[in-house]
Motif scaffolding. Structure first.
Motif, PDB file in Angstrom:
ATOM      1  N   GLY A 151     -32.531 -41.725   5.262  1.00 60.64           N
ATOM      2  CA  GLY A 151     -33.506 -42.819   5.292  1.00 60.64           C
ATOM      3  C   GLY A 151     -33.555 -43.602   3.994  1.00 60.64           C
ATOM      4  N   CYS A 152     -32.509 -43.493   3.189  1.00 58.52           N
ATOM      5  CA  CYS A 152     -32.489 -44.230   1.925  1.00 58.52           C
ATOM      6  C   CYS A 152     -31.057 -44.612   1.573  1.00 58.52           C
ATOM      7  N   PRO A 153     -30.897 -45.707   0.832  1.00 53.79           N
ATOM      8  CA  PRO A 153     -29.554 -46.050   0.355  1.00 53.79           C
ATOM      9  C   PRO A 153     -29.096 -45.014  -0.669  1.00 53.79           C
ATOM     10  N   LEU A 154     -27.785 -44.853  -0.806  1.00 54.96           N
ATOM     11  CA  LEU A 154     -27.250 -43.855  -1.734  1.00 54.96           C
ATOM     12  C   LEU A 154     -26.481 -44.517  -2.873  1.00 54.96           C
ATOM     13  N   ALA A 155     -26.933 -44.271  -4.107  1.00 51.92           N
ATOM     14  CA  ALA A 155     -26.140 -44.671  -5.276  1.00 51.92           C
ATOM     15  C   ALA A 155     -25.034 -43.640  -5.415  1.00 51.92           C
ATOM     16  N   ALA A 156     -23.786 -44.100  -5.470  1.00 53.31           N
ATOM     17  CA  ALA A 156     -22.693 -43.128  -5.513  1.00 53.31           C
ATOM     18  C   ALA A 156     -21.469 -43.677  -6.237  1.00 53.31           C
ATOM     19  N   PRO A 157     -21.257 -43.223  -7.471  1.00 55.91           N
ATOM     20  CA  PRO A 157     -19.980 -43.499  -8.132  1.00 55.91           C
ATOM     21  C   PRO A 157     -18.981 -42.440  -7.687  1.00 55.91           C
ATOM     22  N   SER A 158     -17.755 -42.541  -8.162  1.00 57.21           N
ATOM     23  CA  SER A 158     -16.754 -41.536  -7.792  1.00 57.21           C
ATOM     24  C   SER A 158     -17.181 -40.155  -8.313  1.00 57.21           C
ATOM     25  N   ALA A 159     -16.832 -39.119  -7.535  1.00 55.70           N
ATOM     26  CA  ALA A 159     -17.308 -37.755  -7.823  1.00 55.70           C
ATOM     27  C   ALA A 159     -16.377 -37.040  -8.809  1.00 55.70           C
ATOM     28  N   ASN A 160     -16.303 -37.602 -10.008  1.00 58.58           N
ATOM     29  CA  ASN A 160     -15.479 -37.004 -11.060  1.00 58.58           C
ATOM     30  C   ASN A 160     -16.184 -37.220 -12.384  1.00 58.58           C
ATOM     31  N   ARG A 161     -15.755 -36.482 -13.420  1.00 58.58           N
ATOM     32  CA  ARG A 161     -16.284 -36.750 -14.752  1.00 58.58           C
ATOM     33  C   ARG A 161     -15.835 -38.145 -15.173  1.00 58.58           C
ATOM     34  N   SER A 162     -16.658 -38.807 -15.972  1.00 61.52           N
ATOM     35  CA  SER A 162     -16.370 -40.168 -16.398  1.00 61.52           C
ATOM     36  C   SER A 162     -14.968 -40.254 -17.014  1.00 61.52           C
ATOM     37  N   GLU A 163     -14.251 -41.300 -16.673  1.00 59.72           N
ATOM     38  CA  GLU A 163     -12.897 -41.611 -17.176  1.00 59.72           C
ATOM     39  C   GLU A 163     -11.786 -40.818 -16.519  1.00 59.72           C
ATOM     40  N   ALA A 164     -12.116 -39.750 -15.801  1.00 55.81           N
ATOM     41  CA  ALA A 164     -11.047 -38.967 -15.164  1.00 55.81           C
ATOM     42  C   ALA A 164     -10.569 -39.674 -13.897  1.00 55.81           C
ATOM     43  N   VAL A 165      -9.494 -39.160 -13.331  1.00 52.90           N
ATOM     44  CA  VAL A 165      -8.947 -39.727 -12.099  1.00 52.90           C
ATOM     45  C   VAL A 165      -9.916 -39.448 -10.952  1.00 52.90           C
ATOM     46  N   SER A 166     -10.170 -40.459 -10.133  1.00 47.45           N
ATOM     47  CA  SER A 166     -11.110 -40.298  -9.019  1.00 47.45           C
ATOM     48  C   SER A 166     -10.572 -39.310  -7.984  1.00 47.45           C
ATOM     49  N   LEU A 214     -13.883 -30.346  -6.438  1.00 48.79           N
ATOM     50  CA  LEU A 214     -14.110 -28.983  -6.936  1.00 48.79           C
ATOM     51  C   LEU A 214     -13.475 -28.803  -8.300  1.00 48.79           C
ATOM     52  N   ASP A 215     -12.264 -29.302  -8.415  1.00 53.15           N
ATOM     53  CA  ASP A 215     -11.506 -29.221  -9.648  1.00 53.15           C
ATOM     54  C   ASP A 215     -12.229 -29.890 -10.813  1.00 53.15           C
ATOM     55  N   LEU A 262     -15.603 -31.302 -10.869  1.00 51.81           N
ATOM     56  CA  LEU A 262     -17.048 -31.130 -11.073  1.00 51.81           C
ATOM     57  C   LEU A 262     -17.509 -29.688 -10.869  1.00 51.81           C
ATOM     58  N   GLY A 263     -16.742 -28.910 -10.110  1.00 52.97           N
ATOM     59  CA  GLY A 263     -17.039 -27.486  -9.924  1.00 52.97           C
ATOM     60  C   GLY A 263     -18.505 -27.231  -9.676  1.00 52.97           C
ATOM     61  N   SER A 264     -19.105 -26.367 -10.483  1.00 55.56           N
ATOM     62  CA  SER A 264     -20.476 -25.940 -10.213  1.00 55.56           C
ATOM     63  C   SER A 264     -21.524 -26.965 -10.639  1.00 55.56           C
ATOM     64  N   ARG A 265     -21.087 -28.136 -11.092  1.00 58.22           N
ATOM     65  CA  ARG A 265     -22.074 -29.159 -11.442  1.00 58.22           C
ATOM     66  C   ARG A 265     -22.725 -29.765 -10.203  1.00 58.22           C
ATOM     67  N   VAL A 266     -22.119 -29.554  -9.018  1.00 57.41           N
ATOM     68  CA  VAL A 266     -22.720 -30.097  -7.785  1.00 57.41           C
ATOM     69  C   VAL A 266     -23.013 -28.963  -6.808  1.00 57.41           C
ATOM     70  N   GLY A 267     -23.971 -29.220  -5.892  1.00 58.59           N
ATOM     71  CA  GLY A 267     -24.407 -28.179  -4.970  1.00 58.59           C
ATOM     72  C   GLY A 267     -23.725 -28.208  -3.619  1.00 58.59           C
ATOM     73  N   LEU A 268     -23.351 -29.401  -3.150  1.00 63.09           N
ATOM     74  CA  LEU A 268     -22.819 -29.521  -1.789  1.00 63.09           C
ATOM     75  C   LEU A 268     -21.759 -30.614  -1.725  1.00 63.09           C
ATOM     76  N   ILE A 269     -20.629 -30.264  -1.138  1.00 66.83           N
ATOM     77  CA  ILE A 269     -19.551 -31.243  -0.916  1.00 66.83           C
ATOM     78  C   ILE A 269     -19.324 -31.366   0.581  1.00 66.83           C
ATOM     79  N   LEU A 270     -19.432 -32.575   1.108  1.00 68.00           N
ATOM     80  CA  LEU A 270     -19.085 -32.818   2.511  1.00 68.00           C
ATOM     81  C   LEU A 270     -17.611 -33.233   2.549  1.00 68.00           C
ATOM     82  N   ASP A 271     -16.800 -32.427   3.203  1.00 70.97           N
ATOM     83  CA  ASP A 271     -15.348 -32.612   3.195  1.00 70.97           C
ATOM     84  C   ASP A 271     -14.891 -33.212   4.527  1.00 70.97           C
ATOM     85  N   ALA A 272     -14.460 -34.486   4.487  1.00 71.20           N
ATOM     86  CA  ALA A 272     -13.952 -35.140   5.710  1.00 71.20           C
ATOM     87  C   ALA A 272     -12.448 -35.352   5.625  1.00 71.20           C
ATOM     88  N   GLY A 273     -11.782 -34.609   4.745  1.00 72.41           N
ATOM     89  CA  GLY A 273     -10.325 -34.742   4.609  1.00 72.41           C
ATOM     90  C   GLY A 273      -9.950 -35.802   3.590  1.00 72.41           C
TER      91      GLY A 273
END
Ligand code: AMP
Ligand code: MG
Length: 365
Positions: A154-169, A177-178, A180-191
């Motif tokens: 029910g809300c818009p999502l602010a979302a940059p690429s899921a990597n540390r700044s400056e790294a390859v997206s 996983l490689d 951000l590892g444990s810095r995030v709680g949930l990854i939705l994997d659609a391939g």
């Protein structure tokens, strides 16, 4: 309903969800993952979402504290604004102070899809999302499951690429996983992501509109659907007619478009004369990865036997090359090579996005 475990501070839960086109009625595993993700977003947590460009690190865009978490987790400089993802045009318009005709035409033709429009922001958009600016970048992603998540949250999502700044997206959940590892709680994997390069960013607050970042949707396509010329980065006419890649974006109108970005850990260089350069590097004892457009060329085959050389054949088609580029850089980073060399890509508009990302990946600043 099956529960999706949250494993923090160890590795995140990685949940397989329906692929890019999705289904009208999500399968039970996808439905459970979406419910969990929507709940996390509503309570100020971050969720990694699939999109057709790259994987995104998402927060409720209207929750300034949640958005601040994105900057912390990524190590992203505060002057680099975020793209806000919406489920449809109606949601986009609620986040905009006005909706110029150019934005209406471009989004009617290209959404859902890899086009981000920059428009004047509505008061509801927190300043942290726009890095203090009066404009907001909006995009409606093509991956159906992600649009469904936005609707459900029910809300818009602010979302940059899921990597540390400056790294390859990241273009796969494994890349996330490689990086951000444990810095995030949930990854939705659609391939794997369909495009593999970040969206085209179009500034609709100026006339004619201007591309701030080249991406999967070309200047020629935009000019055709908008019905007027489109400027390229750097305030020049976009190279629609002259068939040349656009120069890098200037920093003023496109904050965050630093020259160095998207860089692998292994130093990368682009060479118009790659064979002699690779031979020279091998001669000095370096271990080299070579992204080549001409794997069958005699000069490549001559060097290919070297045990210190990894040859990666790259597609001659720009879109296919773009899809593979980040995955290739991620894979080569794991080989612990001394240097990567990429053949220069064709000097043509279809290659503008690949050209831009290669030049940022090689930049020292
Ligand atoms: P990323 O999320 O890493 O794909 O980067 C998003 C990029 O979109 C930023 O680095 C900016 O270049 C661009 N962007 C986001 N918001 C704005 C804005 N309000 N004005 C201009 N460019 C923006
Ligand atoms: Mg990024």
């Amino acid at each position: 309903m099956p529960r999706v475990p949250v494993n923090r501070p160890s590795l995140p839960a990685l949940v397989r969800v329906a692929g890019p086109s999705g289904e009208a009625v999500p399968d039970p595993a996808t439905a459970a993952a979406l419910a969990r993700a929507a709940e996390m977003l509503a309570t100020g947590q971050l969720v990694v979402i699939p999109t057709e460009t790259v994987y995104g690190l998402a927060a409720n865009a209207l929750d300034a504290d949640a958005v601040a978490l994105i900057y912390r987790v990524k190590g992203r400089p505060p002057d680099n604004p975020l793209i806000v993802h919406v489920s449809d045009t109606a949601m986009a318009r609620r986040l905009a102070a006005d909706w110029p005709e150019v934005a209406a035409r471009a989004t009617a033709a290209c959404w859902p899809g890899p086009l981000t429009v920059v428009v004047r922001k509505a008061a509801a958009v927190p300043k942290i999302v726009t890095a203090g600016g009066e404009t907001v970048a909006l995009r409606c992603p093509a991956v159906a499951v992600t649009r469904r998540l936005i609707e459900q949250a029910g809300c818009p999502l602010a979302a940059p690429s899921a990597n540390r700044s400056e790294a390859v997206s990241p273009t796969t959940a494994a890349h996330v996983l490689d990086g951000l590892g444990s810095r995030v709680g949930l990854i939705l994997d659609a391939g794997p992501c369909e495009h593999g390069l970040e969206s085209t960013v179009l500034d609709c607050t100026v006339e004619p509109p201007r591309i701030l970042r080249p991406g999967p949707i070309t200047a020629a396509t935009l000019a055709a659907v908008i019905g007027m010329p489109v400027l390229g980065p750097g305030n020049r006419a976009a190279p629609v007619a002259e068939n040349r890649p656009a120069p890098p974006a200037s920093l003023d109108r496109s904050p965050g478009q630093r020259q160095r970005h998207y860089a692998p850990r292994t130093p990368l260089e682009v060479s118009a004369e790659a064979a002699p350069r690779v031979a020279e590097l091998l001669g000095s004892g370096s271990r080299i990865g070579w992204l080549t457009l001409r794997p069958e060329a005699a000069e490549v085959r001559r060097l290919a036997d070297s045990p210190s050389l990894v040859v990666v054949p790259m597609p001659a088609d720009a879109a296919a090359y773009g899809r593979m580029l980040y995955a290739t850089l991620h894979a080569l980073d794991h080989r612990h090579l001394d240097r990567l060399v990429a053949d220069a890509v064709p000097d043509e508009t279809a290659w503008a996005a690949v050209h831009d990302r290669l030049s940022r990946a090689t930049s020292e600043i």
